[in-house]
Design a protein around this motif. Structure first.
Motif, short mmCIF file in Angstrom:
data_model
loop_
_atom_site.label_atom_id
_atom_site.label_comp_id
_atom_site.label_asym_id
_atom_site.label_seq_id
_atom_site.Cartn_x
_atom_site.Cartn_y
_atom_site.Cartn_z
N GLU A 47 52.68 -101.16 -31.49
CA GLU A 47 53.30 -100.97 -30.51
C GLU A 47 52.55 -99.90 -29.82
OE1 GLU A 47 56.68 -102.41 -29.01
OE2 GLU A 47 56.53 -104.49 -30.53
N ILE A 48 53.56 -97.95 -30.33
CA ILE A 48 53.17 -96.99 -30.15
C ILE A 48 51.84 -96.73 -30.04
CG2 ILE A 48 54.03 -94.72 -29.91
CD1 ILE A 48 56.85 -95.59 -31.28
N ARG A 49 51.29 -96.72 -30.64
CA ARG A 49 50.32 -96.03 -31.12
C ARG A 49 49.24 -97.60 -29.69
NH1 ARG A 49 50.84 -97.06 -37.10
NH2 ARG A 49 51.09 -95.45 -38.10
N GLN A 50 49.73 -98.36 -29.63
CA GLN A 50 48.22 -99.15 -28.99
C GLN A 50 48.21 -98.49 -27.47
OE1 GLN A 50 46.17 -102.02 -28.80
NE2 GLN A 50 46.84 -100.88 -31.62
N GLU A 51 49.98 -98.60 -27.63
CA GLU A 51 50.51 -97.92 -25.85
C GLU A 51 49.93 -96.31 -25.85
OE1 GLU A 51 54.61 -96.48 -24.21
OE2 GLU A 51 54.58 -98.40 -24.96
N LYS A 52 49.37 -95.63 -26.51
CA LYS A 52 50.07 -93.78 -26.27
C LYS A 52 48.64 -93.41 -26.96
CE LYS A 52 55.00 -93.56 -25.89
NZ LYS A 52 56.22 -92.75 -26.11
N ALA A 53 48.21 -94.13 -28.33
CA ALA A 53 47.45 -93.32 -29.03
C ALA A 53 46.19 -94.01 -28.77
CB ALA A 53 47.32 -93.27 -30.79
N LYS A 54 46.48 -95.01 -28.92
CA LYS A 54 44.73 -95.77 -28.37
C LYS A 54 44.16 -94.82 -26.75
CE LYS A 54 42.32 -100.34 -27.94
NZ LYS A 54 41.39 -99.55 -27.12
N PRO A 55 44.92 -95.38 -25.81
CA PRO A 55 44.77 -94.50 -24.26
C PRO A 55 43.75 -92.56 -24.41
CG PRO A 55 46.11 -95.28 -24.02
CD PRO A 55 46.31 -94.91 -25.53
N ILE A 56 44.27 -92.35 -25.76
CA ILE A 56 43.92 -90.55 -25.94
C ILE A 56 42.60 -91.03 -27.19
CG2 ILE A 56 44.70 -88.62 -27.29
CD1 ILE A 56 47.18 -89.32 -26.60
N PHE A 57 42.83 -92.15 -27.79
CA PHE A 57 41.53 -92.07 -28.89
C PHE A 57 40.32 -92.46 -28.31
CE2 PHE A 57 38.75 -93.62 -31.55
CZ PHE A 57 38.75 -92.67 -32.72
N ASP A 58 40.25 -92.80 -27.30
CA ASP A 58 39.15 -93.90 -26.77
C ASP A 58 39.25 -92.60 -25.83
OD1 ASP A 58 39.73 -96.24 -27.72
OD2 ASP A 58 40.72 -97.02 -26.04
N ASP A 59 39.63 -91.60 -25.16
CA ASP A 59 39.15 -90.69 -24.15
C ASP A 59 38.59 -90.08 -25.09
OD1 ASP A 59 38.65 -89.43 -21.60
OD2 ASP A 59 40.57 -88.33 -22.32
N LEU A 60 38.61 -89.37 -26.18
CA LEU A 60 37.93 -88.71 -26.83
C LEU A 60 36.86 -89.06 -27.56
CD1 LEU A 60 38.54 -85.84 -28.90
CD2 LEU A 60 39.78 -87.29 -30.01
N GLU A 61 37.03 -90.22 -27.80
CA GLU A 61 35.78 -90.76 -28.17
C GLU A 61 34.60 -90.23 -27.46
OE1 GLU A 61 33.60 -94.70 -30.65
OE2 GLU A 61 35.40 -94.61 -29.05
N ALA A 62 34.85 -90.99 -25.75
CA ALA A 62 34.10 -91.10 -24.43
C ALA A 62 34.04 -89.77 -24.60
CB ALA A 62 34.73 -92.07 -23.56
N TRP A 63 34.37 -88.40 -24.14
CA TRP A 63 34.66 -86.90 -24.06
C TRP A 63 33.48 -86.56 -24.81
CZ3 TRP A 63 35.49 -82.59 -27.10
CH2 TRP A 63 35.78 -82.05 -26.04
#
Length: 81
Positions: A47-63
């Motif tokens: 839950e924590i990874r989906q809520e907090k880490a996934k947006p950070i990771f997705d943003d990092l990948e796009a960036w």
């Protein structure tokens, strides 16, 4: 994630790359989420990874994908990306 971070650290140390420095900072945010999830039950970690880490990771990948065209394809930074 440590292997990915290490490549950016190596590039930053060798070249002082601002992009590598930014990537290291973004990866540090992911480590922070993992620290928060450590020791919790598996379902709560997910839950924590989906809520907090996934947006950070997705943003990092796009960036990183946005930065890649402006970098020489054979450079250590491009390899890290």
């Amino acid at each position: 994630m440590a292997h990915v971070r290490r490549k950016f650290v190596d590039v930053h140390r060798a070249q002082g790359s601002a992009i590598a420095d930014e990537a290291i900072g973004r990866i540090a945010q992911l480590y922070s989420v993992e620290k928060e999830a450590r020791g919790l039950p598996p379902d709560r970690r997910v839950e924590i990874r989906q809520e907090k880490a996934k947006p950070i990771f997705d943003d990092l990948e796009a960036w990183l994908h946005l930065r890649l065209p402006s970098i020489s394809g054979k450079s250590p930074l491009a390899v890290a990306i």
